[in-house]
Design an enzyme around this catalytic site. Structure first.
Site, PDB file in Angstrom:
ATOM      1  N   SER A 204      53.801  42.899  42.355  1.00 50.22           N
ATOM      2  CA  SER A 204      52.357  43.134  42.400  1.00 50.22           C
ATOM      3  C   SER A 204      52.063  44.615  42.529  1.00 50.22           C
ATOM      4  CB  SER A 204      51.718  42.393  43.577  1.00 50.22           C
ATOM      5  OG  SER A 204      50.384  42.826  43.743  1.00 50.22           O
TER       6      SER A 204
ATOM      7  N   ASP B 145      48.464  39.717  32.431  1.00 52.70           N
ATOM      8  CA  ASP B 145      47.089  39.410  32.009  1.00 52.70           C
ATOM      9  C   ASP B 145      47.012  38.938  30.560  1.00 52.70           C
ATOM     10  OD1 ASP B 145      45.842  39.962  34.429  1.00 52.70           O
ATOM     11  OD2 ASP B 145      45.701  42.097  33.997  1.00 52.70           O
TER      12      ASP B 145
END
Length: 450
Positions: free
Chosen positions: A173, A326
């Protein structure tokens, strides 16, 4: 901002060849950080190419609420920053709308200040877990008052003096890594982030550009150790934000799928931590030519020439996930038109995005006749070359901009139209999407408008 107040459905229909040249709006990751670091640095920061979506503007408003002066002159955003260590306690809660990046990074930035800061967001953001950022902040001495499950609304009460920590990021992350590094800016001593799997590195590159004492070392096992010395001076910079690869994905995949298309996309960020989609599509047989690769502001940038291509299914290596997290929704659309089976694995992060993105994609594919299997962390898509029999469904977007844009791309190449139940939230990341696609020849109509 609540997007649910007045949903605006949209329908995409089978289109003729898409042609033309476009310039994609600025990268969202770099735009958020430009406002944040410019607002924090001493002196003036000038930004061109900024993504003016709602998410980024909310980050700018938050920085203004803490003392930065931000104005726009023509196409240039000009920021007079407060100086590192000099943010002011905001008078009201900081409202991040739908912006997970803005909220999580700002929590890191302000958490180590001896002040009280409250964070609020829309219905979608208030469902998203913030514990991954709050846990390292707690180790640094920050007190947290949060809704159940470490969700927003939440308040951070900073320590008089924060403790520097060495923090091993438990998942891939960039937001967690960045939050800890930003917390380290206002902490005495050295704050270290240990990153087993490399994620987008804009925070490191840009902080170095603003003058932070930040070093990155990779050990023999490929683990990155990022160290930042706190309480140093940051100095305002001039930034030209390159085009967002995550937004590029939509016209790029549309051009691959719609027969006879040829589209040139200018000024795309080609940072190697963000190019997983392009690499995967090329493995599937996509005709994507990378033109004039160059460096701009320390980042790799290039133009892309994309031609309609016959795609083949592939197995996407799970370790590629951080560089295209994404882009899986729109990759699933490409896979729906490919010959054979495409297997995507290592997708657990998609469960905690703007929606449970993995489930949302699978339901949308099923509604439009695509043969797919959703696993706990995987998605397998069995494609239909030419899109025969595909389409005809309505997709629940769950307030998720990427779900909306992905399925509108699908409708341009499927036999039957595809409708999304709401398109208003596309403005959070890509306000120009509808106009840009129409300019290439795409048939997309919002309900009530033809």
């Amino acid at each position: 901002m609540s997007h649910s107040a007045c949903p605006k459905p949209a329908t995409a229909r089978h289109s003729q060849a898409l042609t033309g040249e476009i310039r994609i709006p600025g990268d969202k990751s770099i735009s958020h950080r430009s406002f944040m670091f410019g607002g924090l640095a001493s002196g003036k920061t000038r930004i061109t190419g900024l993504l003016e979506g709602e998410d980024v503007i909310n980050t700018g408003r938050a920085m203004q609420a803490m003392g930065a002066r931000i104005r726009k002159e023509g196409d240039v955003w000009i920021i007079n920053g407060v100086g590192n260590g000099c943010l002011l306690q905001p008078e009201a809660p900081l409202d991040f709308g739908n912006a997970g990046t803005g909220a999580r990074l700002t929590m890191g930035l302000v958490g180590t200040y001896d002040m009280k800061t409250s964070f609020i967001g829309d219905a979608s953001l208030s469902k998203r877990p913030m514990g991954r950022v709050l846990n390292p902040l707690r180790e640094m001495g920050v007190q947290v008052e949060a809704a159940e499950g470490d969700r927003m609304p939440l308040t951070l009460i900073g320590p008089r003096t924060a403790n520097p920590i060495a923090y091993r990021v438990p998942m891939a992350s960039a937001q967690v890594k960045s939050a800890v590094l930003l917390a380290g800016l206002n902490t005495p001593g050295v704050t270290t982030v240990i990153e087993p799997v490399m994620t987008r590195d804009h925070t490191e590159k840009m902080l170095q550009g603003f003058g932070a004492d930040l070093t990155v070392e990779t050990d023999k096992d490929g683990v990155r150790h990022i160290r930042i010395v706190g309480q140093g001076k940051l100095t305002g910079q001039t930034i030209d934000v390159p085009g967002d690869p995550s937004s590029t994905a939509f016209p790029l995949v549309a051009a691959l799928l719609v027969e006879g298309s040829e589209v040139t996309i200018r000024n795309v960020l080609m940072n190697p931590t963000r190019t997983g989609l392009i690499l995967t599509l090329q493995e599937m047989g996509a005709d994507i030519e990378i033109i004039d690769p160059r460096l701009a502001g320390g980042e790799d940038v290039a133009d892309l020439r994309v031609k309609a291509s016959k795609l083949k299914g592939v197995v996407v290596p799970p370790e590629r996930a951080p560089s295209m997290i994404d882009e899986y929704p729109v990759l699933a659309i490409a896979a729906s038109f490919a010959e054979g089976e495409t297997v995507m694995d290592g997708l657990d992060e998609l469960r905690v995005k703007e929606s449970d993105r993995l489930a949302a994609v699978a339901r949308g594919l099923e509604a439009n006749g695509v043969d797919c299997t959703e696993g706990e962390m995987s998605l397998t898509v069995r494609g239909r070359p030419g899109g025969k029999g595909l389409g005809g469904g309505t997709v629940a977007t769950h307030l998720d901009h990427r779900i909306a844009m992905s399925f509108l791309v699908m409708g341009l190449a499927s036999e039957k139209p595809v409708t999304v139940d709401d398109s208003t939230m596309i403005a959070t990341s890509f306000p120009e999407f509808m106009g840009m696609m129409a300019g290439l020849g795409a048939k997309i109509a919002e309900s009530g408008a033809e």
